[in-house]
Design a protein around this motif. Structure first.
Motif, PDB file in Angstrom:
ATOM      1  N   PRO A 303      48.436   9.336 -35.701  1.00  0.00           N
ATOM      2  CA  PRO A 303      48.137   8.925 -33.882  1.00  0.00           C
ATOM      3  C   PRO A 303      46.283   9.691 -33.582  1.00  0.00           C
ATOM      4  CG  PRO A 303      49.993  10.212 -33.892  1.00  0.00           C
ATOM      5  CD  PRO A 303      49.958   9.902 -35.318  1.00  0.00           C
ATOM      6  N   ASP A 304      46.631  11.355 -34.767  1.00  0.00           N
ATOM      7  CA  ASP A 304      45.613  11.892 -33.236  1.00  0.00           C
ATOM      8  C   ASP A 304      44.191  11.989 -34.187  1.00  0.00           C
ATOM      9  OD1 ASP A 304      47.041  13.369 -36.181  1.00  0.00           O
ATOM     10  OD2 ASP A 304      47.213  15.099 -34.822  1.00  0.00           O
ATOM     11  N   SER A 305      44.327  11.306 -35.335  1.00  0.00           N
ATOM     12  CA  SER A 305      42.935  11.618 -36.172  1.00  0.00           C
ATOM     13  C   SER A 305      41.285  10.417 -35.444  1.00  0.00           C
ATOM     14  CB  SER A 305      43.960  10.603 -37.675  1.00  0.00           C
ATOM     15  OG  SER A 305      44.055  11.044 -38.504  1.00  0.00           O
ATOM     16  N   THR A 306      40.781  10.786 -35.992  1.00  0.00           N
ATOM     17  CA  THR A 306      39.379  10.505 -35.274  1.00  0.00           C
ATOM     18  C   THR A 306      38.456  10.258 -36.920  1.00  0.00           C
ATOM     19  OG1 THR A 306      38.791  12.208 -34.432  1.00  0.00           O
ATOM     20  CG2 THR A 306      40.230  11.194 -32.946  1.00  0.00           C
ATOM     21  N   THR A 307      37.356   8.961 -36.600  1.00  0.00           N
ATOM     22  CA  THR A 307      36.479   8.860 -37.859  1.00  0.00           C
ATOM     23  C   THR A 307      34.909   8.062 -36.507  1.00  0.00           C
ATOM     24  OG1 THR A 307      37.191   6.766 -38.058  1.00  0.00           O
ATOM     25  CG2 THR A 307      38.540   9.007 -39.352  1.00  0.00           C
ATOM     26  N   THR A 308      34.016   7.550 -37.727  1.00  0.00           N
ATOM     27  CA  THR A 308      33.142   7.428 -37.293  1.00  0.00           C
ATOM     28  C   THR A 308      33.204   5.978 -37.342  1.00  0.00           C
ATOM     29  OG1 THR A 308      31.880   7.317 -39.479  1.00  0.00           O
ATOM     30  CG2 THR A 308      31.135   8.679 -37.501  1.00  0.00           C
ATOM     31  N   HIS A 309      34.242   4.931 -37.891  1.00  0.00           N
ATOM     32  CA  HIS A 309      34.553   3.470 -38.063  1.00  0.00           C
ATOM     33  C   HIS A 309      36.232   3.301 -37.435  1.00  0.00           C
ATOM     34  CE1 HIS A 309      37.462   4.526 -40.960  1.00  0.00           C
ATOM     35  NE2 HIS A 309      37.186   3.609 -42.282  1.00  0.00           N
ATOM     36  N   GLN A 310      36.314   4.117 -36.477  1.00  0.00           N
ATOM     37  CA  GLN A 310      37.820   3.778 -35.532  1.00  0.00           C
ATOM     38  C   GLN A 310      37.084   3.542 -33.767  1.00  0.00           C
ATOM     39  OE1 GLN A 310      40.689   6.229 -38.271  1.00  0.00           O
ATOM     40  NE2 GLN A 310      40.467   6.003 -36.548  1.00  0.00           N
ATOM     41  N   GLY A 311      37.942   2.315 -33.445  1.00  0.00           N
ATOM     42  CA  GLY A 311      37.595   1.754 -31.734  1.00  0.00           C
ATOM     43  C   GLY A 311      39.205   1.220 -31.981  1.00  0.00           C
ATOM     44  N   PHE A 312      38.662   0.308 -30.769  1.00  0.00           N
ATOM     45  CA  PHE A 312      40.018  -0.390 -30.169  1.00  0.00           C
ATOM     46  C   PHE A 312      39.414  -1.129 -29.366  1.00  0.00           C
ATOM     47  CE2 PHE A 312      39.191   3.429 -26.477  1.00  0.00           C
ATOM     48  CZ  PHE A 312      39.618   2.956 -25.785  1.00  0.00           C
ATOM     49  N   ARG A 313      40.244  -2.111 -29.109  1.00  0.00           N
ATOM     50  CA  ARG A 313      39.986  -3.087 -27.361  1.00  0.00           C
ATOM     51  C   ARG A 313      41.198  -3.116 -26.533  1.00  0.00           C
ATOM     52  NH1 ARG A 313      37.194  -8.379 -29.370  1.00  0.00           N
ATOM     53  NH2 ARG A 313      36.764  -7.317 -30.784  1.00  0.00           N
ATOM     54  N   VAL A 314      41.186  -3.393 -25.587  1.00  0.00           N
ATOM     55  CA  VAL A 314      42.392  -3.279 -24.438  1.00  0.00           C
ATOM     56  C   VAL A 314      42.712  -5.092 -24.606  1.00  0.00           C
ATOM     57  CG1 VAL A 314      42.740  -2.340 -22.307  1.00  0.00           C
ATOM     58  CG2 VAL A 314      41.456  -1.305 -23.392  1.00  0.00           C
ATOM     59  N   VAL A 315      43.995  -5.247 -23.975  1.00  0.00           N
ATOM     60  CA  VAL A 315      44.860  -6.504 -23.716  1.00  0.00           C
ATOM     61  C   VAL A 315      45.345  -5.952 -22.028  1.00  0.00           C
ATOM     62  CG1 VAL A 315      45.297  -7.108 -26.009  1.00  0.00           C
ATOM     63  CG2 VAL A 315      46.924  -5.948 -24.655  1.00  0.00           C
ATOM     64  N   TRP A 316      45.192  -7.630 -20.840  1.00  0.00           N
ATOM     65  CA  TRP A 316      45.943  -7.785 -20.108  1.00  0.00           C
ATOM     66  C   TRP A 316      46.733  -8.819 -19.912  1.00  0.00           C
ATOM     67  CZ3 TRP A 316      40.927  -6.134 -21.702  1.00  0.00           C
ATOM     68  CH2 TRP A 316      40.615  -4.489 -21.042  1.00  0.00           C
ATOM     69  N   PRO A 317      47.718  -8.326 -18.702  1.00  0.00           N
ATOM     70  CA  PRO A 317      48.167  -9.261 -18.677  1.00  0.00           C
ATOM     71  C   PRO A 317      48.120 -10.681 -18.197  1.00  0.00           C
ATOM     72  CG  PRO A 317      49.217  -7.887 -17.400  1.00  0.00           C
ATOM     73  CD  PRO A 317      48.207  -7.110 -17.785  1.00  0.00           C
ATOM     74  N   ALA A 318      48.098 -11.844 -18.355  1.00  0.00           N
ATOM     75  CA  ALA A 318      46.926 -13.383 -17.911  1.00  0.00           C
ATOM     76  C   ALA A 318      47.227 -13.109 -16.630  1.00  0.00           C
ATOM     77  CB  ALA A 318      48.323 -14.202 -18.547  1.00  0.00           C
TER      78      ALA A 318
END
Length: 318
Positions: A303-318
């Motif tokens: 969970p603390d690893s970081t690189t040039t090819h790791q990102g993310f997107r977010v979800v919310w309740p409907a």
């Protein structure tokens, strides 16, 4: 195509190993992101969604079997979180990423600037270089922001902990694997890719941002990009979501785990204790060695690893 064992670790994220135990980075005090982020997210219908596959390519990753999961309606970002969006979060909260706090991150060898001081590689994956001063602003190392940082590209060098902090500030959370796969399929059911089953290639079919050529020596960039593409590029899937595979790996909310009694799988999981699940593959994937830009493909990292090819997107309740 290479064997299961040969493909399993090729382009996927190296592990920093910078912290002995999983520790959370809480959302900064006073967090509460702009409401428009949730309003602008894409509504995903609930119901019975597919997860996994009966056509696994990397069985050791736990891709199989194909199964169904009941999924509640939710909203999800049309794109991975961009540099501009992450910059707004940092400005509003003062968040310091883990790469910044630790003072270094992993950069793919071809992105390290010429003349840069010697860097250390990862054993067995020497194309990953430890670059002091690399972070979400200085993507390829100190002095590279002007050339490499683009506001509409997905933010990288963010850990699972950083991603979770952003999501909390934005009023959302990271997706589950079932939610991520349901969204990636775009209403198309049991299919290999967000656009269907047609395979990308190195010649004339480029529906996503992956590698073309011989990894790790030569990337022809036939799809138009040698590194990340803008977050809103290529055709969206049936739900209007961009780059659900390729471009950058995306963190999920879940731990990386595999349901298996095989000794080799149990040993692998023991070595990956505390890892978090990532989905989607990246611009470094290719069918010949890291065929993980399929919907059912999966990997994990600390969970603390970081690189040039790791990102993310977010979800919310409907």
């Amino acid at each position: 195509m290479k064997s299961d064992g040969q493909k399993q670790a090729a382009c996927c994220s190296p592990t920093a190993g910078r912290r002995a135990a999983v520790g959370g980075v809480a959302a900064p005090a006073g967090a509460g992101g702009p409401a428009h982020l949730a309003r602008e997210a894409v509504a995903i219908p609930g119901g019975s969604g597919f997860i996994g596959t009966d056509r696994p390519e990397l069985a050791i990753d736990g891709e199989a079997p194909l199964r169904r999961s009941r999924i509640k309606p939710f909203r999800i970002g049309a794109t991975a979180v961009t540099n501009a969006e992450f910059a707004a979060f940092v400005e509003a909260t003062g968040h310091v990423t883990e790469a910044e706090r630790f003072g270094w991150s992993f950069v793919f060898w071809a992105q390290v600037p010429e003349g840069y001081p010697d860097t250390r590689g990862v054993a067995g994956a020497e194309w990953w270089r430890r670059v002091d001063g690399a972070n979400w602003r200085e993507i390829n190392g100190p002095g590279t922001q002007a050339e490499a940082w683009k506001p509409d590209h997905p933010v990288v060098h963010v850990s699972w902990n950083d991603a979770r902090a952003y999501a909390a500030w934005a009023g959302g959370r990271l997706p589950t694997e079932a939610e991520w796969e349901h969204a990636a399929r775009g209403g198309g059911g049991d299919q290999r890719f967000p656009w269907g089953d047609a395979e990308p290639n190195d010649r004339d079919h480029f529906p996503c941002n992956i590698w073309q050529g011989r990894f790790p020596q030569e990337n022809t960039g036939a799809d138009g990009y040698l590194t990340t593409a803008p977050a809103r590029s290529y055709a969206p899937n049936g739900y209007g979501l961009y780059n659900m595979v390729g471009n950058t790996w995306e963190w999920t909310a879940e731990a990386f785990t595999i349901r298996s009694l095989r000794k080799e799988v149990k040993a692998r999981l023991a070595a990956m204790k505390g890892y978090r699940l990532m989905k989607g593959g990246s611009f470094l994937c290719h069918a010949s060695y890291c065929y993980r830009y399929r919907i059912a493909a999966r990997t994990g990292n600390a969970p603390d690893s970081t690189t040039t090819h790791q990102g993310f997107r977010v979800v919310w309740p409907a």
